[in-house]
Design a protein around this motif. Structure first.
Motif, PDB file in Angstrom:
ATOM      1  N   ARG A  31     -31.722  -3.866   3.342  1.00  8.30           N
ATOM      2  CA  ARG A  31     -30.422  -3.318   2.956  1.00  8.30           C
ATOM      3  C   ARG A  31     -29.320  -4.232   3.482  1.00  8.30           C
ATOM      4  NH1 ARG A  31     -29.878   1.969   5.344  1.00  8.30           N
ATOM      5  NH2 ARG A  31     -28.453   1.181   6.875  1.00  8.30           N
ATOM      6  N   HIS A  76     -31.773  -4.896  13.159  1.00 11.66           N
ATOM      7  CA  HIS A  76     -31.013  -4.428  14.326  1.00 11.66           C
ATOM      8  C   HIS A  76     -31.550  -3.126  14.912  1.00 11.66           C
ATOM      9  CE1 HIS A  76     -28.654  -1.879  11.440  1.00 11.66           C
ATOM     10  NE2 HIS A  76     -28.562  -1.106  12.488  1.00 11.66           N
ATOM     11  N   GLU A  77     -32.377  -2.400  14.135  1.00 10.35           N
ATOM     12  CA  GLU A  77     -32.836  -1.092  14.614  1.00 10.35           C
ATOM     13  C   GLU A  77     -34.176  -1.195  15.328  1.00 10.35           C
ATOM     14  OE1 GLU A  77     -31.222   2.101  11.433  1.00 10.35           O
ATOM     15  OE2 GLU A  77     -32.818   0.801  10.711  1.00 10.35           O
ATOM     16  N   SER A  86     -28.749   9.232  17.503  1.00 10.74           N
ATOM     17  CA  SER A  86     -27.437   8.615  17.692  1.00 10.74           C
ATOM     18  C   SER A  86     -26.332   9.662  17.775  1.00 10.74           C
ATOM     19  CB  SER A  86     -27.152   7.621  16.570  1.00 10.74           C
ATOM     20  OG  SER A  86     -27.124   8.281  15.327  1.00 10.74           O
ATOM     21  N   CYS A 260     -17.008  -4.770  21.780  1.00 14.12           N
ATOM     22  CA  CYS A 260     -17.272  -3.946  20.597  1.00 14.12           C
ATOM     23  C   CYS A 260     -18.488  -3.059  20.775  1.00 14.12           C
ATOM     24  CB  CYS A 260     -17.474  -4.840  19.382  1.00 14.12           C
ATOM     25  SG  CYS A 260     -18.929  -5.915  19.481  1.00 14.12           S
ATOM     26  N   ASN A 262     -21.644  -3.689  20.335  1.00 18.35           N
ATOM     27  CA  ASN A 262     -22.813  -3.876  19.469  1.00 18.35           C
ATOM     28  C   ASN A 262     -24.079  -4.152  20.267  1.00 18.35           C
ATOM     29  OD1 ASN A 262     -22.309  -3.611  16.570  1.00 18.35           O
ATOM     30  ND2 ASN A 262     -20.673  -5.067  16.947  1.00 18.35           N
ATOM     31  N   TRP A 292     -24.374   8.503  21.021  1.00 18.85           N
ATOM     32  CA  TRP A 292     -24.527   7.242  21.741  1.00 18.85           C
ATOM     33  C   TRP A 292     -23.158   6.790  22.242  1.00 18.85           C
ATOM     34  CZ3 TRP A 292     -27.791   3.692  17.935  1.00 18.85           C
ATOM     35  CH2 TRP A 292     -29.101   4.164  17.887  1.00 18.85           C
ATOM     36  N   TRP A 345     -27.053  -9.840  17.223  1.00 18.14           N
ATOM     37  CA  TRP A 345     -26.081  -8.910  16.643  1.00 18.14           C
ATOM     38  C   TRP A 345     -24.761  -8.883  17.383  1.00 18.14           C
ATOM     39  CZ3 TRP A 345     -26.960  -7.603  11.818  1.00 18.14           C
ATOM     40  CH2 TRP A 345     -28.279  -7.699  11.344  1.00 18.14           C
TER      41      TRP A 345
ATOM     42  N   CYS B 165     -17.473  -0.362  15.456  1.00 25.10           N
ATOM     43  CA  CYS B 165     -18.879  -0.793  15.546  1.00 25.10           C
ATOM     44  C   CYS B 165     -19.800   0.303  16.085  1.00 25.10           C
ATOM     45  CB  CYS B 165     -18.991  -2.012  16.451  1.00 25.10           C
ATOM     46  SG  CYS B 165     -17.983  -3.409  15.922  1.00 25.10           S
ATOM     47  N   GLN B 167     -19.676   3.490  15.634  1.00 22.51           N
ATOM     48  CA  GLN B 167     -20.048   4.436  14.572  1.00 22.51           C
ATOM     49  C   GLN B 167     -20.952   3.765  13.538  1.00 22.51           C
ATOM     50  OE1 GLN B 167     -19.420   7.619  15.008  1.00 22.51           O
ATOM     51  NE2 GLN B 167     -20.753   8.019  13.260  1.00 22.51           N
ATOM     52  N   LYS B 169     -23.189   1.547  14.080  1.00 24.10           N
ATOM     53  CA  LYS B 169     -24.548   1.500  14.607  1.00 24.10           C
ATOM     54  C   LYS B 169     -25.153   2.899  14.689  1.00 24.10           C
ATOM     55  CE  LYS B 169     -25.265  -2.932  15.216  1.00 24.10           C
ATOM     56  NZ  LYS B 169     -24.164  -3.422  14.372  1.00 24.10           N
ATOM     57  N   ARG B 170     -24.352   3.903  15.037  1.00 21.99           N
ATOM     58  CA  ARG B 170     -24.884   5.273  15.037  1.00 21.99           C
ATOM     59  C   ARG B 170     -25.364   5.644  13.639  1.00 21.99           C
ATOM     60  NH1 ARG B 170     -19.656   6.885  17.682  1.00 21.99           N
ATOM     61  NH2 ARG B 170     -20.013   6.554  19.906  1.00 21.99           N
ATOM     62  N   ASP B 171     -24.661   5.143  12.630  1.00 21.79           N
ATOM     63  CA  ASP B 171     -25.000   5.485  11.251  1.00 21.79           C
ATOM     64  C   ASP B 171     -26.053   4.560  10.648  1.00 21.79           C
ATOM     65  OD1 ASP B 171     -23.164   7.476  11.484  1.00 21.79           O
ATOM     66  OD2 ASP B 171     -21.625   6.543  10.239  1.00 21.79           O
ATOM     67  N   GLY B 172     -26.457   3.526  11.392  1.00 25.58           N
ATOM     68  CA  GLY B 172     -27.486   2.630  10.879  1.00 25.58           C
ATOM     69  C   GLY B 172     -26.968   1.572   9.927  1.00 25.58           C
ATOM     70  N   ASN B 173     -25.656   1.346   9.887  1.00 27.63           N
ATOM     71  CA  ASN B 173     -25.114   0.305   9.005  1.00 27.63           C
ATOM     72  C   ASN B 173     -25.515  -1.081   9.501  1.00 27.63           C
ATOM     73  OD1 ASN B 173     -23.788   2.233   7.519  1.00 27.63           O
ATOM     74  ND2 ASN B 173     -21.834   1.955   8.556  1.00 27.63           N
ATOM     75  N   VAL B 174     -25.737  -1.971   8.557  1.00 23.96           N
ATOM     76  CA  VAL B 174     -25.971  -3.378   8.902  1.00 23.96           C
ATOM     77  C   VAL B 174     -24.604  -4.031   9.122  1.00 23.96           C
ATOM     78  CG1 VAL B 174     -26.804  -5.589   8.024  1.00 23.96           C
ATOM     79  CG2 VAL B 174     -28.106  -3.505   7.591  1.00 23.96           C
ATOM     80  N   CYS B 175     -24.499  -4.865  10.152  1.00 21.57           N
ATOM     81  CA  CYS B 175     -23.231  -5.539  10.449  1.00 21.57           C
ATOM     82  C   CYS B 175     -22.960  -6.605   9.391  1.00 21.57           C
ATOM     83  CB  CYS B 175     -23.277  -6.172  11.830  1.00 21.57           C
ATOM     84  SG  CYS B 175     -21.776  -7.074  12.241  1.00 21.57           S
ATOM     85  N   GLU B 201     -20.838  -1.535   2.604  1.00 18.72           N
ATOM     86  CA  GLU B 201     -21.125  -2.965   2.786  1.00 18.72           C
ATOM     87  C   GLU B 201     -19.868  -3.806   2.612  1.00 18.72           C
ATOM     88  OE1 GLU B 201     -24.650  -4.256   0.711  1.00 18.72           O
ATOM     89  OE2 GLU B 201     -25.607  -2.311   1.041  1.00 18.72           O
TER      90      GLU B 201
END
Lengths: 368, 275
Positions: A31, A76-77, A86, A260, A262, A292, A345, B165, B167, B169-175, B201
């Motif tokens: 994705r 990343h996961e 989360s 940030c 990340n 989180w 990341w 950032c 949120q 990552k909590r939501d699983g979005n790709v950076c 995206e």
């Protein structure tokens, strides 16, 4: 079960058997130009023929030139999202005095493609969330999801430039903590089981004797470990960092750090969270929600209206000294499993192995 | 017990913040059961003069008359909640602060003598004490509800100032910055929107303003690394929250040129790598 071999086509069967046994099946899928875990019902959804190229601050998927499923290494996961949610409601409270737990039996979930470092990360988090030597309490929300998780590990035969699990004794081969483990070869998978649940699923698969496949797999895993270029020298690292809290390198990294968070979010072991009260629109109650959180936010280091770590330098230092230093004191292990996610990341490409080495190179320097 | 009296006041704005309240729809009706909506011109012609328990104010202060109005609202309100980017920073219309008002007046309006504008569009907190600020263009309905319900419950609302950032990552979005080099403002932008653009995206464009503790120059250097010029960086900072101090000052620095070497550095050998 003894080590066995599963031809390539067996992966579809594995997914089907897990689904038929009542698991929600997650696997790696593509994705937005990266690999993430998503629901899968066939092996065709996996990133076959793709490899990830990872450098500090950069992630790209490219054609691998072969038809293997797991050469992408990781995205990343990690497993964290499956065990430590989360964001979740812990309980709700009504103005009439009723209290309702948010705990409910979580769905049985199978994850295909956990790496040794991911499992190592989960075992590190177990020390935080499960009652034992390092924690006086069990977090029931974590424990419930942990109990209902079925892990299909994939031993790494390929690594990327940011991998350093070998230096953290966290991979590239999963020794335990899985239900089934796979090692991918050109023609199929070497299969091992690590639990009764794994045995039960494996019994339903068409497996054949491994012949020489096991040895070939071990060779590939060993080559993967040897190919890793980054490392952390953990010798005396607690003393090194805590004797250098005013080292000029912290100022240097603060110029590059976005604050940030990340790095924290993608780390398989970071466990910080905050809890917030969300009142209902009709004024009759509220939900108590956990999310989180990260040591890079101002709020995380705030109390009584004061910021304890107002500078970026202090927040990065807090994260790194805890992660690879104070974790030893608190949990008798490093908080770093060498997955390299915080390197890839980090948008500005901060590399903790470089930061640690820079301090080790010139210890005892004080900021002017 | 008498219901708390609530009011909503518009200043220089597009009204979008009020629409965010109006489009709560059924939930607005639930709210109406608990409070007396005494003044809300976008919603009702009933206009009670106050005093009010809680006043929501939206828009920026853009005319001399608006200075008087916001001071009056402050005088007759126990609690003042500023909602939206305009009220918090001067908003999109603060782009005029970077130019010359007389130029705009004379070159764009046939009868500029009818316009009584201040040279700058500014935030409410530049003129009065504001109790709470809800960020965003427009503000998020979830955050609005949270603030309203917290105040009605007697609890202090606590809106995080952290980066988008978290949120994502909590939501699983790709950076999208790391995987696609999109110039995403998320690392220096305040959360609250639910990471709307990255969910699609797309790079964040900073419509919730600066996060509490971000490093803007480092992101500018990262944008350099992704091929943006210092002038591009200035443009990224000067949009909806251009007049919020962190974006304002950083954009001034970047007008002078890049604030350091591009990031990330080129892949290189270092002491944490085996030779």
């Amino acid at each position: 079960m003894d080590t066995a071999f599963m031809p390539k086509e067996g992966l579809d069967d594995l997914i089907r058997q897990l689904a038929d046994s009542g698991y929600r099946v997650f696997g790696p899928t593509v994705r937005a130009g990266a690999v993430v875990f998503d629901r899968v019902d066939s092996a065709a959804q996996l990133p076959v023929g793709l490899a990830s190229v990872q450098e500090p601050g950069r992630y790209r998927l490219e054609e691998s030139g072969n038809r293997r499923f797991f050469d992408f290494v990781n995205g990343h996961e990690s497993l964290k999202r499956f065990t430590f949610a989360s964001q979740e409601k812990l309980w709700s409270f009504s103005a009439d005095g009723t209290f309702q737990s948010g705990l409910s039996e979580s769905p049985r979930t199978a994850v295909i493609g956990a790496r040794a470092c991911d499992i190592a990360g989960m075992k590190v988090q177990d020390r935080t969330f499960l009652k034992g030597k390092h924690s006086p309490h069990t977090d029931p929300y974590y424990a419930d999801r942990r109990r209902n998780l079925f892990v299909v590990a994939v031993n790494c035969t390929v690594c990327v430039s940011t991998c350093f699990c070998a230096s953290q004794n966290a991979g590239p081969m999963a020794e335990d903590g899985f239900d089934i483990s796979l090692t991918e070869l050109e023609d199929g998978f070497v299969v091992e089981t690590g639990s009764a649940a794994g045995e039960a699923i494996a019994a339903k698969l068409d497996l054949i004797p491994p012949k020489g496949a096991r040895e070939r797999a071990e060779e590939s895993i060993k080559a993967c470990a040897q190919a890793q270029v980054r490392y952390i020298d953990n010798d005396g690292i607690y003393e090194l960092l805590f004797n250098n809290l005013e080292h000029p390198r912290w100022d240097d990294v603060a110029e590059r750090c976005l604050s940030c968070a990340n790095c924290v979010m993608v780390c398989p072991t970071c466990f910080c969270h905050r809890e917030v009260e969300v009142p209902s629109m009709d004024g009759t109650g509220s939900d108590h929600v956990r999310q989180w959180d990260a040591c890079f936010t101002l709020e995380h280091g705030s109390t009584h209206g004061r910021h304890l770590r107002p500078e970026v330098r202090q927040r990065y230092r807090q994260w790194l000294t805890h992660k690879v230093g104070a974790w030893w004191e608190q949990f008798e292990t490093s908080g770093c499993v060498g997955c390299g996610r915080c390197i890839t990341w980090c948008p500005t490409g901060i590399d903790l192995t470089e930061e640690i080495a820079a301090i080790r190179d010139q210890p005892g320097e004080k900021a002017s | 017990m008498e219901k708390p009296k609530i009011s909503v006041h518009k200043f220089s704005s597009c009204d979008g913040c009020q629409v965010q309240i109006l489009s709560l729809e059924e939930e607005l009706l639930q709210l109406a059961d608990r409070v007396d909506i005494a003044f809300f011109a976008e919603a009702t012609s009933r206009m009670n003069p106050g005093p009010y328990d809680v006043s929501f104010v939206e828009g920026s202060v853009s005319t001399p008359h608006e200075i008087e109005r916001i001071q009056h609202v402050r005088d007759i309100s126990k609690v003042v909640v500023s909602i939206g980017a305009c009220g918090q920073s001067g908003g999109l219309q603060a782009l005029r602060n970077w130019g010359d008002l007389t130029y705009y007046l004379n070159d764009f309006y046939t009868e500029p003598e009818h316009i009584d504008a201040l040279p700058q569009s500014t935030a409410f907190h530049d003129h009065i004490d504001v109790d709470w600020e809800v960020p965003g263009c427009p503000p998020d309905q979830g955050q609005l509800k949270y603030v309203i319900n917290s105040l009605l419950s007697g609890a202090k609302p606590n809106l995080p100032s952290e980066a988008v950032c978290l949120q994502c990552k909590r939501d699983g979005n790709v950076c999208v910055l790391v995987s696609q080099e999109q110039p995403c403002m998320g690392p220096i932008t305040r959360t609250g929107c639910g990471a709307l653009c990255p969910h699609q995206e797309r790079d964040c464009y900073g419509c919730f303003g600066p996060q509490g503790g971000g490093n803007i120059d480092a992101l500018g250097r990262r944008f350099n690394g992704a091929g943006l010029t210092p002038t591009d960086v200035v443009s990224r900072l000067r949009l909806i929250y251009s007049w919020a101090e962190p974006f304002r000052e950083a954009s001034r620095r970047w007008e002078q040129g890049a604030q350091g070497a591009p990031l990330p550095p080129q892949p290189h050998k270092h002491g944490g790598m085996r030779s």
